[in-house]
Design a protein around this motif. Sequence first.
Motif, short mmCIF file in Angstrom:
data_model
loop_
_atom_site.label_atom_id
_atom_site.label_comp_id
_atom_site.label_asym_id
_atom_site.label_seq_id
_atom_site.Cartn_x
_atom_site.Cartn_y
_atom_site.Cartn_z
N ARG A 1 -18.84 89.85 -13.86
CA ARG A 1 -19.63 88.70 -14.27
C ARG A 1 -21.08 89.15 -14.50
O ARG A 1 -21.63 89.92 -13.72
N LEU A 2 -21.71 88.68 -15.56
CA LEU A 2 -23.04 89.16 -15.91
C LEU A 2 -24.03 88.01 -15.97
O LEU A 2 -23.69 86.91 -16.36
N THR A 3 -25.29 88.33 -15.63
CA THR A 3 -26.35 87.33 -15.73
C THR A 3 -27.71 88.03 -15.80
O THR A 3 -27.87 89.13 -15.29
N GLN A 4 -28.66 87.37 -16.45
CA GLN A 4 -30.02 87.90 -16.45
C GLN A 4 -30.80 87.37 -15.24
O GLN A 4 -31.90 87.82 -14.97
N ASN A 5 -30.20 86.45 -14.51
CA ASN A 5 -30.89 85.79 -13.41
C ASN A 5 -30.37 86.32 -12.07
O ASN A 5 -29.25 86.01 -11.65
N VAL B 1 -18.36 92.07 -8.25
CA VAL B 1 -17.95 90.89 -9.03
C VAL B 1 -19.04 90.41 -9.98
O VAL B 1 -18.76 89.72 -10.95
N ALA B 2 -20.31 90.78 -9.68
CA ALA B 2 -21.38 90.31 -10.57
C ALA B 2 -22.51 91.32 -10.62
O ALA B 2 -22.80 92.00 -9.62
N VAL B 3 -23.12 91.40 -11.78
CA VAL B 3 -24.29 92.28 -11.97
C VAL B 3 -25.35 91.48 -12.69
O VAL B 3 -25.05 90.76 -13.66
N SER B 4 -26.61 91.61 -12.24
CA SER B 4 -27.69 90.97 -12.99
C SER B 4 -28.69 92.01 -13.44
O SER B 4 -28.90 93.03 -12.76
N ASP B 5 -29.28 91.79 -14.58
CA ASP B 5 -30.39 92.62 -15.06
C ASP B 5 -31.14 91.79 -16.09
O ASP B 5 -30.53 91.08 -16.89
N VAL C 1 -24.56 93.28 -7.72
CA VAL C 1 -25.54 94.34 -7.94
C VAL C 1 -26.68 93.77 -8.78
O VAL C 1 -26.45 93.17 -9.83
N ILE C 2 -27.91 93.96 -8.28
CA ILE C 2 -29.08 93.50 -9.03
C ILE C 2 -29.80 94.71 -9.59
O ILE C 2 -30.31 95.54 -8.83
N GLY C 3 -29.83 94.84 -10.89
CA GLY C 3 -30.51 95.96 -11.54
C GLY C 3 -29.51 96.98 -12.05
O GLY C 3 -28.71 97.52 -11.30
N TYR C 4 -29.55 97.21 -13.37
CA TYR C 4 -28.62 98.18 -13.96
C TYR C 4 -29.41 99.10 -14.89
O TYR C 4 -29.15 99.19 -16.08
N GLY C 5 -30.46 99.74 -14.32
CA GLY C 5 -31.29 100.64 -15.12
C GLY C 5 -30.78 102.07 -15.04
O GLY C 5 -29.64 102.36 -15.37
#
Lengths: 330, 330, 330, 330
Positions: free
Chosen positions: D47-51, D26-30, D3-7
């Motif tokens: 799993r988390l990432t800013q990228n 499995v992964a989220v980025s924001d 998932v891209i974006g967690y606003g």
Amino acid sequence: MGVIGYGYWGPNIVRNLQSQENMRVVAVSDKNPNALKRVSKAYPDIRLTQNAREVITATDIDALAIVTPVSTHYDLAREALVGGKHVFVEKPFTASSAQAKDLIDLATQKGLTIMVDHTFLFTGAVRKIKQLIDEKVLGDLYYYDSTRVNLGLFQHDANVIWDLAPHDFSIMDYLLPEKPRAISATGACHLNGHEDIAYITAFFDNNLIAHFNVNWLSPVKVRTTLLGGMHKMVVWNDVEADEKIKVYDKGVEIKSAEGVYQLLVSYRSGDMWAPKVEQTEALSLEAKYFAECVESGKTPFNGGEAGARVVRMLEAANESLKMKGALIYL
Amino acid sequence: MGVIGYGYWGPNIVRNLQSQENMRVVAVSDKNPNALKRVSKAYPDIRLTQNAREVITATDIDALAIVTPVSTHYDLAREALVGGKHVFVEKPFTASSAQAKDLIDLATQKGLTIMVDHTFLFTGAVRKIKQLIDEKVLGDLYYYDSTRVNLGLFQHDANVIWDLAPHDFSIMDYLLPEKPRAISATGACHLNGHEDIAYITAFFDNNLIAHFNVNWLSPVKVRTTLLGGMHKMVVWNDVEADEKIKVYDKGVEIKSAEGVYQLLVSYRSGDMWAPKVEQTEALSLEAKYFAECVESGKTPFNGGEAGARVVRMLEAANESLKMKGALIYL
Amino acid sequence: MGVIGYGYWGPNIVRNLQSQENMRVVAVSDKNPNALKRVSKAYPDIRLTQNAREVITATDIDALAIVTPVSTHYDLAREALVGGKHVFVEKPFTASSAQAKDLIDLATQKGLTIMVDHTFLFTGAVRKIKQLIDEKVLGDLYYYDSTRVNLGLFQHDANVIWDLAPHDFSIMDYLLPEKPRAISATGACHLNGHEDIAYITAFFDNNLIAHFNVNWLSPVKVRTTLLGGMHKMVVWNDVEADEKIKVYDKGVEIKSAEGVYQLLVSYRSGDMWAPKVEQTEALSLEAKYFAECVESGKTPFNGGEAGARVVRMLEAANESLKMKGALIYL
Amino acid sequence: MGVIGYGYWGPNIVRNLQSQENMRVVAVSDKNPNALKRVSKAYPDIRLTQNAREVITATDIDALAIVTPVSTHYDLAREALVGGKHVFVEKPFTASSAQAKDLIDLATQKGLTIMVDHTFLFTGAVRKIKQLIDEKVLGDLYYYDSTRVNLGLFQHDANVIWDLAPHDFSIMDYLLPEKPRAISATGACHLNGHEDIAYITAFFDNNLIAHFNVNWLSPVKVRTTLLGGMHKMVVWNDVEADEKIKVYDKGVEIKSAEGVYQLLVSYRSGDMWAPKVEQTEALSLEAKYFAECVESGKTPFNGGEAGARVVRMLEAANESLKMKGALIYL
């Protein structure tokens, strides 16, 4: 804190206790293993047990939230108080006035806090009405008229009075400085041997009168309370998303009358005003207030005494109900 | 026909009697000369008098409409019946059950028609609900719950029960095949010595219960009746312009229960349906029906007996009211 | 006064003119003999004729009310003005701007009064909103948004714009000090060759925008107007019996923004207030005002110029409608 | 899934994807570290990432949910599709029709699924209306009229059309078999340079017309859609808790007319019916449907083509808006 009971209301209690800065829920008990699984999923760090006693006697716990059926409140709260723990008890406080008195005495003797979860007192709507009454905006009160009806939530261990009226009794107890003197109640049961419809009148020393319409068999959900005062009148409609409270500049004035069919009383009809109502979650404010009371030692306005007054009204309403409206003095 | 009384309701009576094909209003009496001026302006051909007796004894009159305060109904109606005239009497029928019985006996003996002006029975809404009940759409009835509140029309010769409850008592009497066995009522007075708020419960042989909330001190106008049945439930909101009647396919079903806090009863929630309601003016239909009954000699369903049942309920409610809810058998 | 046309609206006109102290309706004309029978029944003393000219030329008549279809307004009003009679003309004033201008010029030249029956301007609701605007309670206006929809009253000689929009155009013209510069309209016709649905946007010099939703094919009756101002916003719901006008202390404020999805604008949400609205019948106040204007010679605010502005908006809306929203400058 | 974006909307997406049996996030980025903290608190295992690129290129991910501002949709979705991943894209699909076409072509070529998050299509209300239309209950449609107004959520990168109209355009696109041919839009901006009020008309080949009222400056929240059909008409009020959909047996019939002011069209007025509406969370059904489409390879009805049609309407509405209502063909 420890929490006993994680059924319908328990998750809200845990979430709001947990979100306070100066509180932490360290243990939760529930007889139902599925309930514990739900706790575990949401709060992996909380200690879990099926045995309430383990929570009550835990040495790392200062206060207990008892979120179980009313029949168990007395035993659990007594044990907690005896063990030196403050208690936050789900409404209604106890199953009888005698139980309530015993718990109050015990808490006083031990210097512990009892708070009864009369959540509605912390809603923006009730706080706003309280302010209107305290600031004499409404003037002398004529009546308090509440309707709380919807389809169901039938329970097998309580009738509709024990289920729904604690809300309204606690709200009225909080809002009105006067306390009722006697109660008359009527009702009927249709499905499972418990009354599913009831109508309760509370009489006060002056001409103030209160009435409560509680019903599990209504096709529509109604949550409306009218307060009629000499100067202004309030309609509180709790199912409205906005404009829950409307203050009417309407009233009547006595005039001399002449002739048959002349009006004795003249109307006054002015503006209506819907004050902004605070939206903060009531249970969060209540949890914060519990912490304050425990820390400062002050008696909460929704403490044991308030809980006991509500229980006494419930008892009286049920006594009257059995006798089809016979007046029961409080 | 002759009409006695041309106050608040009289003009509607005269207009609707006059508009029937086979009726004519030939004389109107009222003690108030201004009232007679209003008649004269609207109906230049109608004979006018301040003396009711002149209308009652007029030889060109077959039937009388008595549209005066309730305290005068008995004397006027008695004199009319003695003189061989059919009577159409404003609600409530009489000031006491004894008076009602006497008039009924007299009319029977003389073969004359008594009709009590229970106007609401001729509205499209009540006729539609009657049809739903008669056709068993609702199933066995659980409760009848009516709220009729608004600001005022205080009267100096009656309390809110005598003023507002005749509407609801007559509607319930018409709709329900069962008749109530006992009544409990509570209330309070605040302004002019008459109760301005009252709550009335009617008990039936089975578990059916009825309740009436009447109030002259409400800032908002509410005219709502709920009927809960085993199969369907009805909400009749008479202040709605459209969709006055809503039929809910909602209900409950008993199931075996297991465990604490398990529901004993399950909900059923389906469609809602607002049947079209006829708009014809109720009083016009009633006037037509009066003519039919007089011509055919048949007893109207809103005849003396129906009027007497309503009066008996009013008496019982007031007796109970004085005793703060004590049960009064009918 | 004389009245030409006694169809749907004529009876209200006659009744309200007649009830003024310093006016008298002496003659009514209508081509339909049944209409004249209705006049005769209600007002036996009024002179009747099927020939409008007899009323226009009557020497005992000072002013004429023209309550006929719009296509006839110009000829009737012109003849009346030429004959030295003041005119009260049903809305819309005329079928074209050119006609309107001609009548205005004629009236000015002859020193006669033209009043266009923009009845809504005399309702308590519109007068209250006018007061809120004039007293700067709302602040600078952002938009005016009106919805006037219901089932029918299809007419064979006009589309829904000519039928319903004159109400809203005249109300907006009265309420807003600014006048629109251009109009865009869209719509559709489904049944009889006239548009039964239309959407009209009016543009102003500043950022103010107005929109009108008129529809003959709606299953529900909606009569709602929103006015958004910098300080407060108004919702006028004309189908409400009470609380027709609600003033919201709600608004927005511009703030500096940071980051994607940050709000640029913050909300302000305060109390709502429903001012009491006068109940006097609008047409009665308008009739009284007509008499005042005729006597004093002052130009009514709902005179020929106001009528002409409304007609010009109707023309522009219809032009734009034919071109699917093309902008038409006023 | 990744998932891209967690606003604002991201948490709902993650919760509903996660609750499906055959899916796992499995992964989220924001870009915002605080957003990632919120993910971590609720879902410690994700799993988390800013990228965003780390998520897009992750080899353990089959499909991507893109829950970012519209300006970023194209680049992110393109990269995902190029990398062989199915995409679930927030509405509106893309910032231009050209972008939409490119993504559709790419997905087709690669045999991948695109789904646009037109959540409303999965609500009980929209599904019920779809059923009423498909089963010809409404008959031929005359109009579609939607109002979606409330106070705010001003955005600094989009006007009210890009913000609110995608809901209504996607609903209409789903419900109506016909597609619009041209669009006219008007509006105004008052606060931050983006239009905060807009009115959009969509024209169809037949006489069907659609209109959309979107407004960020309304003091009250309105979510109402009217559908007028030859046989029945629907009012969908989405702010009602119950009875969101009302079906009116109301309509009009053409008759021959005679005389001025005779009605050309007669009304038909029957019952109203509020069908039960399913309560299942729309986003959960949509997530399930996404999994189905990915597995089976079938094209979702809310796929790229539907998303592109909505974007084309948004473009046309904005073009017309700039030209004050000028007609833009689709």
